[in-house]
Design a protein around this motif. Structure first.
Motif, PDB file in Angstrom:
ATOM      1  N   ARG A  33       0.753  -1.287  -0.064  1.00  0.00           N
ATOM      2  CA  ARG A  33       0.087   0.065   0.063  1.00  0.00           C
ATOM      3  C   ARG A  33       0.848   1.444   0.014  1.00  0.00           C
ATOM      4  NH1 ARG A  33      -5.738  -0.489  -0.424  1.00  0.00           N
ATOM      5  NH2 ARG A  33      -6.014   1.042   1.096  1.00  0.00           N
ATOM      6  N   GLY A  34       2.296   1.120  -0.148  1.00  0.00           N
ATOM      7  CA  GLY A  34       2.970   2.369   0.029  1.00  0.00           C
ATOM      8  C   GLY A  34       3.519   2.756   1.211  1.00  0.00           C
ATOM      9  N   TYR A  35       3.144   2.168   2.473  1.00  0.00           N
ATOM     10  CA  TYR A  35       3.313   2.596   3.709  1.00  0.00           C
ATOM     11  C   TYR A  35       4.936   2.091   4.067  1.00  0.00           C
ATOM     12  CZ  TYR A  35      -1.596   2.592   4.118  1.00  0.00           C
ATOM     13  OH  TYR A  35      -3.015   2.930   4.064  1.00  0.00           O
ATOM     14  N   GLN A  36       5.418   2.780   4.876  1.00  0.00           N
ATOM     15  CA  GLN A  36       6.931   2.544   5.469  1.00  0.00           C
ATOM     16  C   GLN A  36       6.774   1.940   6.559  1.00  0.00           C
ATOM     17  OE1 GLN A  36       9.970   5.618   5.981  1.00  0.00           O
ATOM     18  NE2 GLN A  36       8.685   6.982   4.608  1.00  0.00           N
ATOM     19  N   ILE A  37       7.081   0.320   6.562  1.00  0.00           N
ATOM     20  CA  ILE A  37       7.140  -0.567   7.544  1.00  0.00           C
ATOM     21  C   ILE A  37       8.288  -0.792   8.521  1.00  0.00           C
ATOM     22  CG2 ILE A  37       5.965  -2.767   8.251  1.00  0.00           C
ATOM     23  CD1 ILE A  37       4.232  -0.937   6.803  1.00  0.00           C
ATOM     24  N   SER A  38       8.038  -0.825   9.710  1.00  0.00           N
ATOM     25  CA  SER A  38       9.087  -1.264  10.652  1.00  0.00           C
ATOM     26  C   SER A  38       8.740  -2.342  11.434  1.00  0.00           C
ATOM     27  CB  SER A  38       9.788  -0.225  11.322  1.00  0.00           C
ATOM     28  OG  SER A  38      10.297   0.815  10.712  1.00  0.00           O
ATOM     29  N   LEU A  39       9.838  -3.290  11.964  1.00  0.00           N
ATOM     30  CA  LEU A  39       9.253  -4.432  12.578  1.00  0.00           C
ATOM     31  C   LEU A  39       9.907  -4.596  13.950  1.00  0.00           C
ATOM     32  CD1 LEU A  39       9.823  -7.009   9.782  1.00  0.00           C
ATOM     33  CD2 LEU A  39       7.551  -5.708  10.380  1.00  0.00           C
ATOM     34  N   ALA A  40       9.133  -5.224  14.843  1.00  0.00           N
ATOM     35  CA  ALA A  40       9.727  -5.290  16.310  1.00  0.00           C
ATOM     36  C   ALA A  40       9.103  -6.686  16.668  1.00  0.00           C
ATOM     37  CB  ALA A  40       9.323  -4.164  17.143  1.00  0.00           C
ATOM     38  N   ASP A  41       9.848  -7.701  17.122  1.00  0.00           N
ATOM     39  CA  ASP A  41       9.325  -8.739  17.632  1.00  0.00           C
ATOM     40  C   ASP A  41       9.230  -9.064  19.230  1.00  0.00           C
ATOM     41  OD1 ASP A  41      11.977  -8.894  18.676  1.00  0.00           O
ATOM     42  OD2 ASP A  41      12.622 -10.604  17.463  1.00  0.00           O
ATOM     43  N   SER A  42       9.219  -7.782  19.984  1.00  0.00           N
ATOM     44  CA  SER A  42       9.032  -7.642  21.327  1.00  0.00           C
ATOM     45  C   SER A  42       8.542  -6.408  21.533  1.00  0.00           C
ATOM     46  CB  SER A  42      10.245  -8.343  22.071  1.00  0.00           C
ATOM     47  OG  SER A  42      11.182  -7.299  22.097  1.00  0.00           O
ATOM     48  N   GLY A  43       7.943  -6.271  23.017  1.00  0.00           N
ATOM     49  CA  GLY A  43       7.664  -4.919  23.700  1.00  0.00           C
ATOM     50  C   GLY A  43       8.957  -4.161  23.950  1.00  0.00           C
ATOM     51  N   ALA A  44       9.857  -4.946  24.409  1.00  0.00           N
ATOM     52  CA  ALA A  44      11.197  -4.081  24.743  1.00  0.00           C
ATOM     53  C   ALA A  44      11.936  -3.574  23.396  1.00  0.00           C
ATOM     54  CB  ALA A  44      12.055  -5.001  25.464  1.00  0.00           C
TER      55      ALA A  44
END
Length: 246
Positions: A33-44
């Motif tokens: 959709r053209g969004y910039q996506i970042s990832l995190a695998d935990s709350g910390a």
């Protein structure tokens, strides 16, 4: 699936989930959709990334080890720099009390697993559009304030010479009078005019008359101290305010 929204393209989304399959599905769908996506695998990890990333939206899983989504959300809402970032919870917990806990923690929306991509996209678009609208409103308010300040300052300035006009000078005179009374130090004013300015206008034209006024303003300004104030009192009159001068 809805077509790409160009006006929302480039907005930043952070996906927080400890299940790689969920992350991958959401990443590919939202990336398209053209969004910039970042990832995190935990709350910390999310708490590490967010202050620098400052995403426009966070999709946050609730059931994660060590620090769950509720605690992560609460920490973000306790921080002034991140409290306004909208958070959508995505979780398998669908009981009413679970939803209430999510909203009380500061979430703006709640999507239950297994999720439908069409629903996720619709909710994401809704909250991004709201985020963009609020940001545009804040920018507009800031611009209006700047414009108002410029207009207020312009109302106190003479457009021809750039000096304070009568309105601006009267404000400065009030300030100087109060300061003089407080410090018991005198101040003086000099009123000067240009002789025969009308004759100059008649013989040589208004443009030449304006140049005479501009040059006179420049000479007066160059001839006084830095804290003195030269103003244009009327068409050909200048008033000079001299602080701490008998």
């Amino acid at each position: 699936m809805n077509p790409k929204n160009d006006d929302l393209s480039g907005m930043k989304i952070l996906l927080v989930d400890d299940v790689p399959t969920n992350i991958e599905i959401l990443f590919q769908t939202l990336k398209s959709r053209g969004y910039q996506i970042s990832l995190a695998d935990s709350g910390a990890k999310a708490l590490e990334l967010i202050p620098e990333l400052l995403p426009d939206l966070i999709l946050l899983d609730i059931m994660m080890p060590e620090m769950d989504g509720i605690e992560t959300c609460q920490r973000l809402k306790d921080d002034e720099s991140t409290r306004d970032i909208p958070i959508i919870f995505i979780t398998a917990k669908s009981e009413t009390e679970d939803v209430v806990v999510g909203f009380k923690a500061g979430g703006v929306d709640y999507i239950t697993k297994p999720f439908r991509l069409e629903e996720v996209l619709a909710r994401v678009e809704t909250h991004l559009r709201l985020r963009k609208t609020l940001r545009d409103k804040d920018n507009l308010i800031s611009e209006l304030r700047d414009t108002q300040e410029v207009l207020m300052n312009s109302a106190k300035m003479d457009l021809l010479t750039g000096l304070h006009n009568r309105v601006g000078l009267e404000e400065k005179m009030d300030q100087e009078q109060s300061r003089s009374q407080r410090t018991e130090k005198p101040f003086s004013m000099v009123l000067a005019d240009i002789d025969h300015i009308n004759k100059i206008n008649e013989e040589f034209g208004m443009k030449v008359g304006d140049q005479v006024i501009i040059r006179t303003a420049s000479i007066l300004t160059e001839s006084v101290r830095s804290h003195d104030l030269v103003s244009r009192w009327s068409s050909e009159e200048f008033l000079i305010l001299l602080p701490e001068t008998a």
